[in-house]
Design an enzyme around this catalytic site. Structure first.
Site, short mmCIF file in Angstrom:
data_model
loop_
_atom_site.label_atom_id
_atom_site.label_comp_id
_atom_site.label_asym_id
_atom_site.label_seq_id
_atom_site.Cartn_x
_atom_site.Cartn_y
_atom_site.Cartn_z
N THR A 15 0.85 -1.20 0.00
CA THR A 15 0.00 0.00 0.00
C THR A 15 0.88 1.25 0.00
OG1 THR A 15 -0.10 0.06 2.43
CG2 THR A 15 -1.89 -1.10 1.32
N PHE A 29 2.40 -7.88 5.05
CA PHE A 29 1.64 -8.73 5.97
C PHE A 29 0.17 -8.41 5.76
CE2 PHE A 29 1.84 -10.36 10.67
CZ PHE A 29 1.34 -11.59 10.25
N GLU A 30 -0.46 -9.14 4.86
CA GLU A 30 -1.84 -8.85 4.48
C GLU A 30 -2.74 -10.05 4.71
OE1 GLU A 30 -2.92 -5.97 3.78
OE2 GLU A 30 -1.12 -4.83 3.25
N TYR A 82 2.77 15.43 16.02
CA TYR A 82 3.52 14.59 15.08
C TYR A 82 5.02 14.70 15.32
CZ TYR A 82 4.30 11.66 11.06
OH TYR A 82 4.68 10.61 10.28
N LYS A 114 10.76 8.88 14.21
CA LYS A 114 11.33 9.36 12.95
C LYS A 114 12.75 9.89 13.15
CE LYS A 114 7.74 8.38 10.40
NZ LYS A 114 7.77 7.20 9.54
N LEU A 169 -0.08 12.73 3.02
CA LEU A 169 -1.10 12.12 2.16
C LEU A 169 -2.09 11.33 2.99
CD1 LEU A 169 1.22 10.93 -0.74
CD2 LEU A 169 -0.60 12.63 -0.94
#
Length: 396
Positions: free
Chosen positions: A50, A73-74, A234, A243, A272
């Site tokens: 994705t 991992f779906e 964030y 991060k 996004l």
């Protein structure tokens, strides 16, 4: 079965295979329209099903004719029950890649585990020999540590004090105030363990020790910074600590790759719509306003436009790689332009339930969200009976 979106809060419980196929085809068409990229020919994408990971795999395959191995991992489908969207994306990608004569195989399992790393290494040895690009794009909220067996869960919290600001329920368009309690030390440590750079380094160590990294191999992981508006929850919150750790890890990996003239980079990407970002308070409202402005200015990009530009203008531009003062690639450069951010900040002050549909792009946000799950594509008949049981060709 007839597949419709079934929502639970910020999660869609169903996915549509034909919509996922449309998503993949549209991305492939975009990459092909931009012309060939003189990039890596043997590519491993960790987190390939994705978002930025899927778009990286598509850009590698259809921009550079690369052989790709995807790790994810779906949840596979069962009769009467749809797969997760990443399963359908990957099935569609493999179908298109094989039709184009490209090598594409996938491994479905926990990328944090030693077992999946071993499976990937064996597959590279058997089929490709070595890889010259490793994309690390995992976005899991939970990690079972392969050394300790301890389960770590990430959290999205501010650090130091309670954070209060506006947010929007993108289903209803209602703008409200939200308050988030600050993280404790355990929250911070868990988030860094899940979303920091440790697993990326473990992957590169395992690949290098096995001799499957080619001379001059690159590895890239993805990060986000964002504006002052979102930084409390964030970049200056728990996820920001993770991060920071990821970005510091790039330098450590680069040191380890010196003997094969390899290099590790972090690419800072644009905000996004993702499953994760939809659940972070404040972010949906910010993205709604950002989309409106960037679309009006002709600057808007989705994941595929971002990844095509990353490959063509940064990683494989034939010259020196442009980096910021912290050694990062910046594909968020259009989002973070002063004129864009000034307009977002101006709209933020007046955004409310009554005017958001006018001053923001809530409809664009909603459409992108449903697109993640294969819904709301123009060329799909959602009232038609659809076979939910779709196989991924390389997964037996």
């Amino acid at each position: 079965m007839i597949i419709e979106p079934r929502m639970r809060g910020f999660i869609c419980l169903t996915a549509h295979p034909e919509g996922a196929a449309q998503n993949v085809k549209k991305q492939i068409e975009y990459v092909k329209s931009k012309g060939a990229i003189n990039g890596a020919k043997k590519v491993l994408v960790i987190g390939a099903s994705t978002g930025f990971g899927l778009s990286s795999r598509i850009t590698s395959a259809f921009g550079s004719d690369a052989s790709t191995i995807g790790v994810f991992f779906e949840k596979p489908p069962m009769e009467g029950k749809t797969a997760s969207p990443g399963w359908y994306n990957s099935a569609a990608f493999e179908k298109e890649a094989h039709a184009a004569g490209l090598y594409a195989k996938s491994i479905n399992g926990d990328a944090f585990s030693k077992e999946i790393k071993e499976q990937v290494i064996n597959l590279i040895k058997e089929d490709l020999g070595q890889v010259d690009l490793v994309i690390y794009s995992l976005a899991s909220p939970v990690r079972v540590h392969p050394e300790t067996g301890v389960t770590h869960r990430s959290s999205l919290k501010p650090i130091g004090q309670t954070f209060s600001n506006k947010t929007v329920d993108f289903h209803t368009g209602k703008v409200s105030e939200v308050s988030i309690e600050p993280a404790n030390e355990e929250d911070i440590e868990n988030t860094v363990t899940v979303m920091g750079g440790e697993d990326w380094a473990m992957w590169i160590d395992a690949l290098k020790d096995a001799g499957v990294l080619a001379e001059g191999a690159l590895t890239v992981a993805y990060s986000y910074i964002g504006p002052a508006l979102t930084e409390a929850v964030y970049r200056k919150g728990t996820i920001g600590r993770a991060k920071d750790h990821l970005e510091a890890t790039a330098f450590e990996i680069s040191d380890k790759l010196k003997d094969i003239h390899g290099k590790a980079y972090v690419s800072v990407n644009k905000a996004l719509v993702t499953q994760a970002s939809s659940a972070i308070p404040v972010i949906p409202l910010y993205i709604s306003l950002l989309y409106k402005i960037m679309k009006e200015m002709g600057l808007h990009e989705g994941t595929i436009e971002q990844m095509q530009r990353l490959y063509a203008e940064r990683l494989y531009n034939g010259g020196e790689m442009p980096l910021d003062d912290k050694g990062r690639i910046r594909i968020d450069d259009w989002e973070m332009r002063d004129d864009v951010q000034a307009k977002v900040a101006e709209l933020w002050k007046k955004a409310d339930t009554d005017n958001l549909a006018e001053i923001g792009d809530l409809e664009g946000y909603r459409k992108d969200f449903y697109n993640l799950f294969g819904f709301d594509y123009e060329n799909v008949d959602y009232k038609a009976d659809t076979n939910e049981v779709v196989a991924i060709e390389s997964i037996k």
